[in-house]
Structures are given as structure tokens and as C-alpha cells.
Design a protein around this motif. Structure first.
Motif, PDB file in Angstrom:
ATOM      1  N   GLU A  58       0.836  -1.206   0.000  1.00 58.69           N
ATOM      2  CA  GLU A  58       0.000   0.000   0.000  1.00 58.69           C
ATOM      3  C   GLU A  58       0.870   1.256   0.000  1.00 58.69           C
ATOM      4  OE1 GLU A  58      -0.319  -2.553   2.015  1.00 58.69           O
ATOM      5  OE2 GLU A  58      -2.206  -3.431   1.291  1.00 58.69           O
ATOM      6  N   TYR A  59       1.956   1.223   0.758  1.00 61.76           N
ATOM      7  CA  TYR A  59       2.839   2.391   0.833  1.00 61.76           C
ATOM      8  C   TYR A  59       3.553   2.614  -0.502  1.00 61.76           C
ATOM      9  CZ  TYR A  59       6.115   5.780   2.824  1.00 61.76           C
ATOM     10  OH  TYR A  59       6.810   6.922   3.100  1.00 61.76           O
ATOM     11  N   VAL A  60       3.994   1.537  -1.127  1.00 59.88           N
ATOM     12  CA  VAL A  60       4.645   1.647  -2.436  1.00 59.88           C
ATOM     13  C   VAL A  60       3.673   2.242  -3.452  1.00 59.88           C
ATOM     14  CG1 VAL A  60       5.630   0.364  -4.369  1.00 59.88           C
ATOM     15  CG2 VAL A  60       6.301  -0.199  -2.034  1.00 59.88           C
ATOM     16  N   GLY A  61       2.426   1.756  -3.450  1.00 61.16           N
ATOM     17  CA  GLY A  61       1.422   2.298  -4.369  1.00 61.16           C
ATOM     18  C   GLY A  61       1.145   3.763  -4.113  1.00 61.16           C
ATOM     19  N   GLU A  62       1.108   4.154  -2.835  1.00 58.54           N
ATOM     20  CA  GLU A  62       0.873   5.559  -2.495  1.00 58.54           C
ATOM     21  C   GLU A  62       2.019   6.437  -2.977  1.00 58.54           C
ATOM     22  OE1 GLU A  62      -0.882   8.996  -1.034  1.00 58.54           O
ATOM     23  OE2 GLU A  62      -1.712   7.009  -1.440  1.00 58.54           O
ATOM     24  N   GLN A  63       3.250   5.954  -2.869  1.00 54.83           N
ATOM     25  CA  GLN A  63       4.396   6.724  -3.360  1.00 54.83           C
ATOM     26  C   GLN A  63       4.303   6.927  -4.871  1.00 54.83           C
ATOM     27  OE1 GLN A  63       6.694   8.268  -1.261  1.00 54.83           O
ATOM     28  NE2 GLN A  63       5.069   7.553   0.096  1.00 54.83           N
ATOM     29  N   ALA A  64       3.868   5.889  -5.581  1.00 61.24           N
ATOM     30  CA  ALA A  64       3.704   6.019  -7.034  1.00 61.24           C
ATOM     31  C   ALA A  64       2.635   7.054  -7.359  1.00 61.24           C
ATOM     32  CB  ALA A  64       3.338   4.658  -7.640  1.00 61.24           C
ATOM     33  N   ARG A  65       1.533   7.030  -6.617  1.00 66.04           N
ATOM     34  CA  ARG A  65       0.458   7.998  -6.867  1.00 66.04           C
ATOM     35  C   ARG A  65       0.928   9.423  -6.583  1.00 66.04           C
ATOM     36  NH1 ARG A  65      -2.461   3.595  -4.884  1.00 66.04           N
ATOM     37  NH2 ARG A  65      -2.331   4.281  -2.714  1.00 66.04           N
ATOM     38  N   ARG A  66       1.761   9.587  -5.576  1.00 66.27           N
ATOM     39  CA  ARG A  66       2.261  10.929  -5.256  1.00 66.27           C
ATOM     40  C   ARG A  66       3.262  11.422  -6.303  1.00 66.27           C
ATOM     41  NH1 ARG A  66       2.862  11.345   1.375  1.00 66.27           N
ATOM     42  NH2 ARG A  66       0.718  10.696   1.830  1.00 66.27           N
ATOM     43  N   LEU A  67       3.983  10.497  -6.899  1.00 66.95           N
ATOM     44  CA  LEU A  67       4.866  10.892  -7.994  1.00 66.95           C
ATOM     45  C   LEU A  67       4.055  11.382  -9.190  1.00 66.95           C
ATOM     46  CD1 LEU A  67       7.592   8.074  -7.957  1.00 66.95           C
ATOM     47  CD2 LEU A  67       7.912  10.484  -7.363  1.00 66.95           C
ATOM     48  N   VAL A  68       2.925  10.711  -9.436  1.00 69.11           N
ATOM     49  CA  VAL A  68       2.049  11.121 -10.537  1.00 69.11           C
ATOM     50  C   VAL A  68       1.359  12.439 -10.215  1.00 69.11           C
ATOM     51  CG1 VAL A  68      -0.025  10.511 -11.844  1.00 69.11           C
ATOM     52  CG2 VAL A  68       1.675   8.753 -11.301  1.00 69.11           C
ATOM     53  N   ASN A  69       0.909  12.588  -8.977  1.00 72.11           N
ATOM     54  CA  ASN A  69       0.151  13.773  -8.576  1.00 72.11           C
ATOM     55  C   ASN A  69       0.705  14.315  -7.259  1.00 72.11           C
ATOM     56  OD1 ASN A  69      -1.682  15.752  -7.989  1.00 72.11           O
ATOM     57  ND2 ASN A  69      -3.465  14.411  -7.882  1.00 72.11           N
ATOM     58  N   PRO A  70       1.644  15.257  -7.303  1.00 72.27           N
ATOM     59  CA  PRO A  70       2.289  15.783  -6.092  1.00 72.27           C
ATOM     60  C   PRO A  70       1.321  16.418  -5.100  1.00 72.27           C
ATOM     61  CG  PRO A  70       3.528  16.398  -8.048  1.00 72.27           C
ATOM     62  CD  PRO A  70       2.233  15.820  -8.525  1.00 72.27           C
ATOM     63  N   THR A  71       0.122  16.777  -5.533  1.00 75.63           N
ATOM     64  CA  THR A  71      -0.830  17.397  -4.611  1.00 75.63           C
ATOM     65  C   THR A  71      -1.336  16.407  -3.570  1.00 75.63           C
ATOM     66  OG1 THR A  71      -2.749  16.921  -6.027  1.00 75.63           O
ATOM     67  CG2 THR A  71      -1.575  19.005  -6.409  1.00 75.63           C
ATOM     68  N   LEU A  72      -1.093  15.098  -3.783  1.00 77.65           N
ATOM     69  CA  LEU A  72      -1.542  14.084  -2.823  1.00 77.65           C
ATOM     70  C   LEU A  72      -0.668  14.048  -1.581  1.00 77.65           C
ATOM     71  CD1 LEU A  72      -2.369  11.114  -5.238  1.00 77.65           C
ATOM     72  CD2 LEU A  72      -3.960  12.714  -4.163  1.00 77.65           C
ATOM     73  N   GLY A  73       0.495  14.666  -1.634  1.00 80.80           N
ATOM     74  CA  GLY A  73       1.381  14.684  -0.469  1.00 80.80           C
ATOM     75  C   GLY A  73       2.829  14.527  -0.864  1.00 80.80           C
ATOM     76  N   ALA A  74       3.714  14.724   0.111  1.00 82.15           N
ATOM     77  CA  ALA A  74       5.147  14.655  -0.145  1.00 82.15           C
ATOM     78  C   ALA A  74       5.587  13.218  -0.411  1.00 82.15           C
ATOM     79  CB  ALA A  74       5.923  15.226   1.038  1.00 82.15           C
ATOM     80  N   VAL A  75       6.551  13.077  -1.310  1.00 79.24           N
ATOM     81  CA  VAL A  75       7.142  11.778  -1.607  1.00 79.24           C
ATOM     82  C   VAL A  75       8.165  11.443  -0.529  1.00 79.24           C
ATOM     83  CG1 VAL A  75       8.535  10.506  -3.293  1.00 79.24           C
ATOM     84  CG2 VAL A  75       6.762  12.094  -4.074  1.00 79.24           C
ATOM     85  N   ASP A  76       8.306  10.167  -0.206  1.00 81.15           N
ATOM     86  CA  ASP A  76       9.264   9.729   0.811  1.00 81.15           C
ATOM     87  C   ASP A  76      10.658  10.286   0.487  1.00 81.15           C
ATOM     88  OD1 ASP A  76      11.341   7.760   1.996  1.00 81.15           O
ATOM     89  OD2 ASP A  76       9.482   7.174   2.975  1.00 81.15           O
ATOM     90  N   PRO A  77      11.347  10.869   1.471  1.00 82.10           N
ATOM     91  CA  PRO A  77      12.664  11.471   1.217  1.00 82.10           C
ATOM     92  C   PRO A  77      13.664  10.507   0.587  1.00 82.10           C
ATOM     93  CG  PRO A  77      11.853  12.111   3.378  1.00 82.10           C
ATOM     94  CD  PRO A  77      10.913  11.065   2.867  1.00 82.10           C
ATOM     95  N   ALA A  78      13.625   9.235   0.972  1.00 77.81           N
ATOM     96  CA  ALA A  78      14.552   8.260   0.391  1.00 77.81           C
ATOM     97  C   ALA A  78      14.308   8.109  -1.107  1.00 77.81           C
ATOM     98  CB  ALA A  78      14.404   6.908   1.082  1.00 77.81           C
ATOM     99  N   LEU A  79      13.033   8.099  -1.497  1.00 73.81           N
ATOM    100  CA  LEU A  79      12.692   7.979  -2.912  1.00 73.81           C
ATOM    101  C   LEU A  79      13.060   9.255  -3.656  1.00 73.81           C
ATOM    102  CD1 LEU A  79      11.469   6.452  -5.243  1.00 73.81           C
ATOM    103  CD2 LEU A  79       9.195   7.131  -4.451  1.00 73.81           C
ATOM    104  N   THR A  80      12.810  10.398  -3.032  1.00 71.67           N
ATOM    105  CA  THR A  80      13.192  11.675  -3.654  1.00 71.67           C
ATOM    106  C   THR A  80      14.691  11.719  -3.910  1.00 71.67           C
ATOM    107  OG1 THR A  80      11.389  12.820  -2.524  1.00 71.67           O
ATOM    108  CG2 THR A  80      13.178  14.173  -3.370  1.00 71.67           C
ATOM    109  N   GLY A  81      15.481  11.244  -2.941  1.00 68.67           N
ATOM    110  CA  GLY A  81      16.922  11.223  -3.108  1.00 68.67           C
ATOM    111  C   GLY A  81      17.367  10.301  -4.228  1.00 68.67           C
ATOM    112  N   ALA A  82      16.697   9.161  -4.366  1.00 67.19           N
ATOM    113  CA  ALA A  82      17.051   8.199  -5.416  1.00 67.19           C
ATOM    114  C   ALA A  82      16.711   8.742  -6.806  1.00 67.19           C
ATOM    115  CB  ALA A  82      16.330   6.873  -5.182  1.00 67.19           C
TER     116      ALA A  82
END
Length: 377
Positions: free
Chosen positions: A203-227
């Protein structure tokens, strides 16, 4: 001391063994771990071609050490010298890189207590057992998914690798279907590996993908942003303007004004379907041929066709062509400059275009001045 070659610099040559105890001599290359007194060593037997290849001598001078001293000094045996040949970086740097790579899938290696167990196991020529791992604070503070993964790695490492690869493929496909393009492999692997080791739920992985598609859903995990870093990640939304621009290029500002539903449909296809760009171009090419059949070369888009006629309008009317004007399309489809200029002059006089009117008066004045016009008798 021998002049070592074909191996990373900074090594000390050791000759380890005790013939009095029936032990054969072995040469070892010893590298000190920066900032410590701990040494990493790689072995190669005395009296071999490898000795001469690395030292240039068959019996090079070396510091002699007994096996008891070797063990007492806590040297870490990493393998044979063949692993170092033709490498330039300090072995510890390579070890750190390999260690970090392993820690992606064995995160417990970053724990100080587990690391101490690992070092001890290396000295004993084995790997850390699950039973040992279960005695650590790392184990007792983990969730069930993390423990199950650690147990699998210890019990069936081959199966663990297969699961890791399967999850990487699954996450990459999930990102593609969500309309994300340009996500670097390092970010895909981070998401998949966090899922694999139990740090992130599906569920968390899917939420991160959705936030990458639509940043208005919330901040992306810092580790993923760094990668991801500065990688040009694109979503279906980013392709909308691409579709509109392509439609205008091939069909012009009037016929290329596609409705939002059609634009979004093609934007989604560009984001998720391999080869969709070629399919879009082919569709636009067919439409252009239907709209302007006078131009049979299918490689010609609207921009290529219209550009010279913009110049004709500018020359005759002294202003930028209004391409939404039906007359401009008539001129384009005429594909005849003389006829087009005549139409522009007559239509320009009707519309009161200043340059056309001024040019007409000037021509009339020149005709009178030159006797080109006679009064009626």
C-alpha cells in the motif's frame, strides 16, 4: 620489498606460514582499512606464476608472519588475489560499494551489533546464522515481514534473490502503468527492495507512485526523492502539452485544436504504451493528408506547408497572417502564388487593409504621373 603491479596500490606483501609445523608458505596482499588498524588480506600460494606476475620475482622479499600472528592481529581474509588483479580502487572502497549493495537487500548489515557478528563470521570463514541474528536487538525490533525476509535470506538465498528480482519487475511495471516515465533504475530498485525486505508495504509503495504522478496528494518519501534526484520524471499530465503541440504542428491552429478528452487519451497512451508516439504521428499524418490533399507528400506537416504562405500574406498585407481566417486556408490550398496574391489584394481592398490600400493608391498615382491614364472625351 617487491614492487607490486597489476593490483591496487598501498598493499603490504606478507609471507604467512610456519614450515616448522609442516605449514606451507602463502603470500598475502594486506590493505589497511582507512582510519583503523584492521587489515583486509588476499592470498596467493608461493612458488607460482601468480607470484612473479604480481611481484616480478619468484621469491620476493616480504614480511614473514606466522598463522598464529595472522589470527592474533585480526586480519580479515577476503579471498584470493585474483579478485584484485587489474583493479585500481582501494579494496576497501570496493568492499563498501559491495557492502552497501548487499545492505539494500540485507538491511541488518547496517546495524552495529549485526556488523560485529558478520566480521566474526568472516574471520571464521562462514556467514551469520539465523539463530545468531535472532539474538540481536535488530531482530527483536523488527516487524514480522522484516523477520520473515531475514529468515528467507538465511535459509534460501537463491529464492530470496528471485523474489527481489520479481519485485523489481513488478514495481517497474506498476510505475509504467501509472503513466510515469523516466524514473531512474536506482529509484525503482529502492521502492522494490523496501517492499521486499518488509520496510514498506504494498500500500505504501502504491501511495508513493500515486504521489509521484500527482504531487498534490502529499510529499514523496525522502529516500525515494533522493534516489530520483534530478532525473526528468514525467507523468501523463506532462504529455498533454506534447499532444497539443503535435496536433498543432500537423494540423494547424484550427484543425489541430483537439478537445480535452482526445488530448488526454493520447497523453495517457504516450505515458504508458511503447510505440504510442509513432502511432500518434501516423494518425496525424493521415488527418493532414485528408485536410490538405493538394500536398501529397505525407512527410509534410501543416507547419511546413503553411510557412511560405505566411510570408506571402506578410508581403502583400504587411501584417502577420491570421491563420484562423478561412481565407488563409484558401490560399494554402490554392498552392499558387500569383492567384493567392491577387486574392489578397482584392480582399485587402474590401477589408481596408492599409498596406493594400496604400499600394493601390501609389500604383494609381504612378499611372497618372506617367500618362498612363486618359480623361474621357
Amino acid at each position: 620489498m617487491a614492487d607490486l603491479r597489476n593490483v591496487p596500490g598501498g598493499a603490504e606483501l606478507l609471507l604467512i606460514g610456519d614450515p616448522s609445523k609442516g605449514q606451507n608458505y602463502w603470500y598475502h596482499l594486506s590493505y589497511t582499512i582507512p582510519g583503523t588498524n584492521t587489515r583486509m588480506v588476499w592470498a596467493f600460494p608461493a612458488g607460482t606464476d601468480t607470484v612473479k606476475a604480481i611481484t616480478g620475482e619468484t621469491a620476493p622479499a616480504a614480511r614473514q608472519v606466522t598463522w598464529d600472528t595472522f589470527r592474533g592481529e585480526g586480519m580479515l581474509h577476503f579471498g584470493t588475489v585474483n579478485e584484485l588483479v587489474n583493479r585500481s580502487e582501494h579494496p576497501f572502497d570496493a568492499f563498501v560499494a559491495d557492502f552497501e549493495k548487499e545492505a539494500q537487500i540485507r538491511p541488518w548489515l547496517r546495524d552495529a551489533e549485526v556488523l560485529a557478528l558478520t566480521a566474526q563470521a568472516i574471520l571464521e570463514g562462514r556467514t551469520v546464522t539465523q539463530a545468531e541474528l535472532q539474538t540481536t536487538k535488530w531482530w527483536t525490533s523488527r516487524n514480522e515481514a522484516q523477520r520473515q525476509w531475514a529468515a528467507l535470506v538465511a535459509g534460501d538465498p537463491a529464492q530470496a534473490r528471485r523474489i527481489q528480482e520479481d519485485n523489481r519487475i513488478k514495481v517497474a511495471e506498476m510505475l509504467r502503468k501509472s503513466g510515469l516515465q523516466g524514473v531512474p533504475e536506482s529509484a525503482v530498485h529502492l521502492m522494490a527492495d523496501r517492499l521486499t525486505v518488509g520496510d514498506w508495504s504494498e500500500e505504501y509503495v502504491g501511495e508513493q507512485a500515486r504521489r509521484l504522478v500527482n504531487p498534490t496528494l502529499g510529499a514523496v518519501d525522502p529516500a525515494l526523492t533522493g534516489a530520483i534526484g534530478k532525473a526528468p520524471v514525467r507523468t501523463g499530465v506532462d504529455f498533454i502539452e506534447d499532444v497539443r503541440a503535435e496536433a498543432r504542428r500537423w494540423l494547424g491552429p484550427v484543425h489541430g485544436r483537439w478537445d480535452d478528452a482526445l488530448v488526454q487519451k493520447w497523453a495517457g497512451r504516450l505515458a504508458t504504451e511503447p510505440g504510442a508516439q509513432d502511432m500518434l504521428t501516423e494518425e496525424l499524418r493521415r488527418q493532414r493528408l485528408a485536410l490538405f490533399p493538394e500536398y501529397e507528400d505525407e512527410r509534410l506537416d501543416y507547419e511546413s506547408i503553411a510557412q511560405p504562405w505566411r510570408g506571402v500574406v506578410s508581403t502583400v498585407w504587411g501584417q502577420v497572417a491570421d491563420e484562423s481566417d478561412a481565407m488563409f486556408e484558401r490560399i494554402v490550398r490554392m498552392n499558387d502564388r500569383t492567384t493567392a496574391e491577387g486574392l489578397l489584394r482584392s480582399e485587402g481592398l474590401k477589408r481596408g487593409v492599409k498596406k493594400v490600400t496604400a499600394d493601390g493608391l501609389e500604383a494609381l498615382s504612378a499611372a497618372f504621373a506617367g500618362g498612363g491614364v486618359r480623361k474621357a472625351t
